[in-house]
Design an enzyme around this catalytic site. Structure first.
Site, PDB file in Angstrom:
ATOM      1  N   TYR A  44      57.547  67.827  95.747  1.00  0.00           N
ATOM      2  CA  TYR A  44      57.236  68.739  94.571  1.00  0.00           C
ATOM      3  C   TYR A  44      56.242  69.904  96.127  1.00  0.00           C
ATOM      4  O   TYR A  44      55.325  69.496  96.790  1.00  0.00           O
ATOM      5  CB  TYR A  44      55.229  68.527  93.557  1.00  0.00           C
ATOM      6  CG  TYR A  44      55.402  69.771  93.033  1.00  0.00           C
ATOM      7  CD1 TYR A  44      56.536  69.871  92.425  1.00  0.00           C
ATOM      8  CD2 TYR A  44      54.157  70.022  93.418  1.00  0.00           C
ATOM      9  CE1 TYR A  44      55.595  71.626  90.803  1.00  0.00           C
ATOM     10  CE2 TYR A  44      53.612  71.410  92.377  1.00  0.00           C
ATOM     11  CZ  TYR A  44      54.568  71.743  91.635  1.00  0.00           C
ATOM     12  OH  TYR A  44      54.336  73.013  90.935  1.00  0.00           O
ATOM     13  N   ASP A  64      55.617  70.946 104.617  1.00  0.00           N
ATOM     14  CA  ASP A  64      55.033  71.140 103.329  1.00  0.00           C
ATOM     15  C   ASP A  64      53.696  70.369 103.399  1.00  0.00           C
ATOM     16  O   ASP A  64      53.392  69.401 102.919  1.00  0.00           O
ATOM     17  CB  ASP A  64      55.388  71.212 102.145  1.00  0.00           C
ATOM     18  CG  ASP A  64      54.625  71.709 100.969  1.00  0.00           C
ATOM     19  OD1 ASP A  64      53.281  72.133 101.055  1.00  0.00           O
ATOM     20  OD2 ASP A  64      54.913  72.001  99.607  1.00  0.00           O
ATOM     21  N   LYS A 120      45.620  74.422  98.598  1.00  0.00           N
ATOM     22  CA  LYS A 120      44.427  73.011  98.250  1.00  0.00           C
ATOM     23  C   LYS A 120      42.931  73.698  99.072  1.00  0.00           C
ATOM     24  O   LYS A 120      42.641  73.828  99.524  1.00  0.00           O
ATOM     25  CB  LYS A 120      45.462  72.433  98.146  1.00  0.00           C
ATOM     26  CG  LYS A 120      45.947  71.826  97.220  1.00  0.00           C
ATOM     27  CD  LYS A 120      46.643  70.632  96.842  1.00  0.00           C
ATOM     28  CE  LYS A 120      47.897  70.994  95.758  1.00  0.00           C
ATOM     29  NZ  LYS A 120      47.366  70.526  94.495  1.00  0.00           N
TER      30      LYS A 120
HETATM   31  C1  LIG Z   1      52.993  69.164  98.533  1.00  0.00           C
HETATM   32  C2  LIG Z   1      53.128  70.984  97.257  1.00  0.00           C
HETATM   33  N1  LIG Z   1      52.889  71.745  97.668  1.00  0.00           N
HETATM   34  C3  LIG Z   1      52.738  72.689  96.937  1.00  0.00           C
HETATM   35  C4  LIG Z   1      52.471  72.700  95.804  1.00  0.00           C
HETATM   36  C5  LIG Z   1      51.848  74.313  95.288  1.00  0.00           C
HETATM   37  O1  LIG Z   1      50.210  74.174  94.744  1.00  0.00           O
HETATM   38  P1  LIG Z   1      50.182  75.371  94.019  1.00  0.00           P
HETATM   39  O2  LIG Z   1      49.634  74.378  92.509  1.00  0.00           O
HETATM   40  O3  LIG Z   1      48.609  76.049  95.327  1.00  0.00           O
HETATM   41  O4  LIG Z   1      50.800  76.648  93.867  1.00  0.00           O
HETATM   42  C6  LIG Z   1      51.517  71.208  95.593  1.00  0.00           C
HETATM   43  C7  LIG Z   1      51.143  71.118  94.499  1.00  0.00           C
HETATM   44  O5  LIG Z   1      49.926  70.010  93.310  1.00  0.00           O
HETATM   45  C8  LIG Z   1      52.358  70.015  96.658  1.00  0.00           C
HETATM   46  O6  LIG Z   1      51.486  69.183  95.970  1.00  0.00           O
END
Ligand SMILES: Cc1ncc(COP(=O)(O)O)c(C=O)c1O
Length: 454
Positions: A159, A261, A289
Site C-alpha cells: 500500500y 516507500d 507517519k
Molecule cells: C507504506 C505506506 N505508504 C503510504 C501510505 C499513505 O500514507 P498517508 O495515509 O499518510 O497518506 C501508507 C499509509 O498507511 C503506508 O502504509
C-alpha cells in the site's frame, strides 16, 4: 460444536464486552452519522463492532471517551513513535505556534531536518509534503518525469496511499488477483480510470523473476518500481537476503528507478529505516507517519541525480503546506531529541520482551501462529510458516486476528484494528509493564482459542 462455531462464539462474546464498555463511543457514533460521512473522519476508523472515540493520550496510554485506559500500541496507524504529548514535541509545537503556524516560505528548521534525514538515510537531497500519499505521488511522478516513461511496477499487496497510480492490487481478492505467475493490475478502489490502472504493472514480493519478466515484456517503457522494502500492509513480510540490492541492480540495468516507500518503516524499524539497515540505497525514499512526532508531515529524499531534476525545474514539486513551520519544528524535535540511540536501545529490549512472551504463550497453548518483528513494529501471524509474499498472506485466517484484537482491547491494550493487516508500534514512552499487559492479554486469548480447538 465445531472449531469454527466456537471461534464465532468467542468473537461474539468479546464484541459484547467491547460494546458494554463503551456506551459513550456508541452515542458519539450515532450523533456523528448525521454530518460525518460514515460517522468517522477516515474510512479506516470504521471498526467492528463500533468505532472507538478517544478523549486524550499521554505517554504510552490513550483514554476513550468512556474513561477506559489503554496501552496504545495502535500508535495512530504507526505514527505515534514518540508516544503521546512527548515533552520535546509539546515544547517544539508550543514555541512555533506562538511564532506563527504557516508562511509558505521556508524556515530554518527545514534545513536542520533535511540535513538530519540525509545523514540517517544516506540520500543527500530532500523535500517535504503532508502525507504519505503525497510523498509517494511525487515519487511516482518524478520517476516518470526523469525517465520520460509512463509505466511503473508495483508489488502486489503493498500500500502506498490513495492516489490513482498506486491504488492497484493493494489487497485484491484471489478472484481479482490473476494467476500467481502473472498477477493482474486490479483496481483497489472505485473511481480510478482503467487507463491509469493499466499503467501500473504488478510483480510479486521476494520474486526477482516477476520483475525481470515485466521489464523484458515492456522494454524501455518502465519508469521505475515502488516498494515497501519490508511489507507492512500485509502483517510484516521481510525481504529475502539480497533481494533489495538485486532489485536495484535489475532496475538500473533497464534504465528504471527504485523508490523505497518507508512511510511505515522509516524511523520505526531503526534510525535510518530499512535503507540503512539493509545497506541498499534507492533512488528515492518516501517518509511520513512517525517522522513528524505525531504532526502531519512527509518527506521525499533522493540522490543528486533524481532531486537535481526537481532543483532544475524538470518536475514541479509543490504544495502550500510543504515544509510548514509547525511540522518542521515537530520533526526537528523528533529527530534530534526523541529518536535517540538510547530510545532505540530501549525499544529493542521491549521488542524482545514482547516477542519472547507471546512466543511462549503460542507454544504453551499449541497455537498455529508465530511472531514477526521489525524494530518497534511487530505482529502475530496466524500461520505455521513465515509468509513471503501477498499470496501467502491471503491464506492467513483473519478471524484469529480479530479475536486477538478484541481480547487485547477489552484487556486494556489498543492494537491497530484491521486484523491481520496491521502491526503494533512500541513508542519511546512504553515500558515493561505495558508489554506485560500485551503478553498477558495474548495468553488469555491463546487459552480461550486453544480451548476452542478441543
Ligand atoms: C507504506 C505506506 N505508504 C503510504 C501510505 C499513505 O500514507 P498517508 O495515509 O499518510 O497518506 C501508507 C499509509 O498507511 C503506508 O502504509
Amino acid at each position: 460444536m465445531t472449531t469454527d462455531a466456537k471461534l464465532s462464539q468467542i468473537i461474539a462474546a468479546q464484541e459484547e464486552i467491547f460494546v458494554q464498555r463503551q456506551p459513550g463511543s456508541a452515542r458519539l457514533a450515532e450523533q456523528a452519522r448525521h454530518h460525518l460521512a460514515g460517522g468517522v473522519t477516515s474510512s479506516w476508523q470504521i471498526t467492528a463492532p463500533q468505532p472507538v472515540w478517544l478523549s486524550h493520550g499521554r505517554g504510552s496510554k490513550v483514554w476513550d471517551v468512556d474513561g477506559n485506559e489503554y496501552v496504545d500500541l495502535h500508535g495512530g496507524y504507526g505514527a505515534a513513535l514518540a508516544g503521546h504529548a512527548h515533552p520535546a514535541i509539546v515544547a517544539a509545537i508550543g514555541q512555533q505556534s506562538a511564532n506563527g503556524t504557516h508562511f509558505a516560505q521556508p524556515t530554518p528548521d527545514a534545513v536542520a531536518v533535511a540535513a538530519e534525514l540525509a545523514s540517517r538515510f544516506g540520500l543527500p537531497r530532500w523535500r517535504f509534503a503532508n502525507s504519505g500519499t503525497e510523498a509517494t505521488m511525487d515519487a511516482v511522478h518524478l520517476m516518470r518525469a526523469i525517465t520520460g516513461r509512463d509505466l511503473i511496477i508495483k508489488i502486489e499487496g503493498c500500500y502506498h496511499g490513495h492516489h490513482d497510480s498506486v491504488q492497484v492490487s493493494v489487497a485484491p481478492e484471489l478472484a481479482d488477483a490473476g494467476p500467481e505467475s502473472k498477477p493482474s493490475s486490479a483496481p483497489a478502489s472505485a473511481g480510478i480510470p482503467r487507463a491509469i490502472t493499466d499503467l501500473t504493472l504488478i510483480a510479486t514480493f521476494n520474486d526477482l523473476d516477476s520483475v525481470a519478466r515485466l521489464l523484458d515484456e515492456h522494454r524501455d517503457q518502465v519508469a521505475g518500481l515502488i516498494i515497501e522494502p519490508v511489507m507492512m500492509n500485509a502483517g510484516i513480510i521481510t525481504p529475502a537476503p539480497g533481494y533489495l540490492s538485486s532489485l536495484k541492480d535489475l532496475l538500473h540495468s533497464h534504465g528504471a528507478l527504485l523508490t523505497f516507500d518507508e512511510v511505515k518503516t522509516g524511523l520505526t524499524v531503526g534510525p535510518g529505516g530499512v535503507t540503512r539497515a539493509e545497506g541498499v540505497q534507492p533512488d528515492l525514499i518516501t517518509l511520513a507517519k512517525s517522522v513528524g512526532g505525531g504532526v502531519a508531515v512527509a518527506a521525499i529524499g533522493g540522490t543528486e541525480h533524481t532531486m537535481d531534476f526537481v532543483a532544475g525545474g524538470g518536475y514541479e514539486m509543490v504544495g502550500t503546506f510543504n515544509g510548514n513551520p509547525l511540522a518542521m519544528a515537530a520533526t526537528r524535535a523528533m529527530l534530534t531529541e526523541v529518536v535517540t540511540p538510547e530510545a532505540y536501545e530501549k525499544i529493542g529490549k521491549l521488542r524482545r520482551r514482547a516477542q519472547e512472551g507471546i512466543s511462549e504463550a503460542i507454544a504453551a497453548h499449541g497455537l498455529t501462529a508465530h511472531v514477526v518483528t521489525a524494530g518497534a513494529k511487530g505482529c502475530v501471524v496466524f500461520s505455521p510458516e513465515p509468509v513471503t509474499s501477498y499470496r501467502g498472506f491471503l491464506d492467513v485466517d483473519d478471524r484469529y486476528s480479530h479475536a486477538h484484537w478484541l481480547f487485547q482491547h477489552n484487556g486494556g491494550v489498543f492494537l491497530p484494528p484491521w486484523g491481520k493487516i496491521e502491526q503494533w508500534l512500541i513508542s519511546v514512552q512504553h515500558d515493561e509493564s505495558d508489554i506485560d499487559r500485551l503478553v498477558a492479554n495474548f495468553a488469555a486469548f491463546a487459552e480461550a482459542v486453544s480451548g476452542a480447538r478441543d
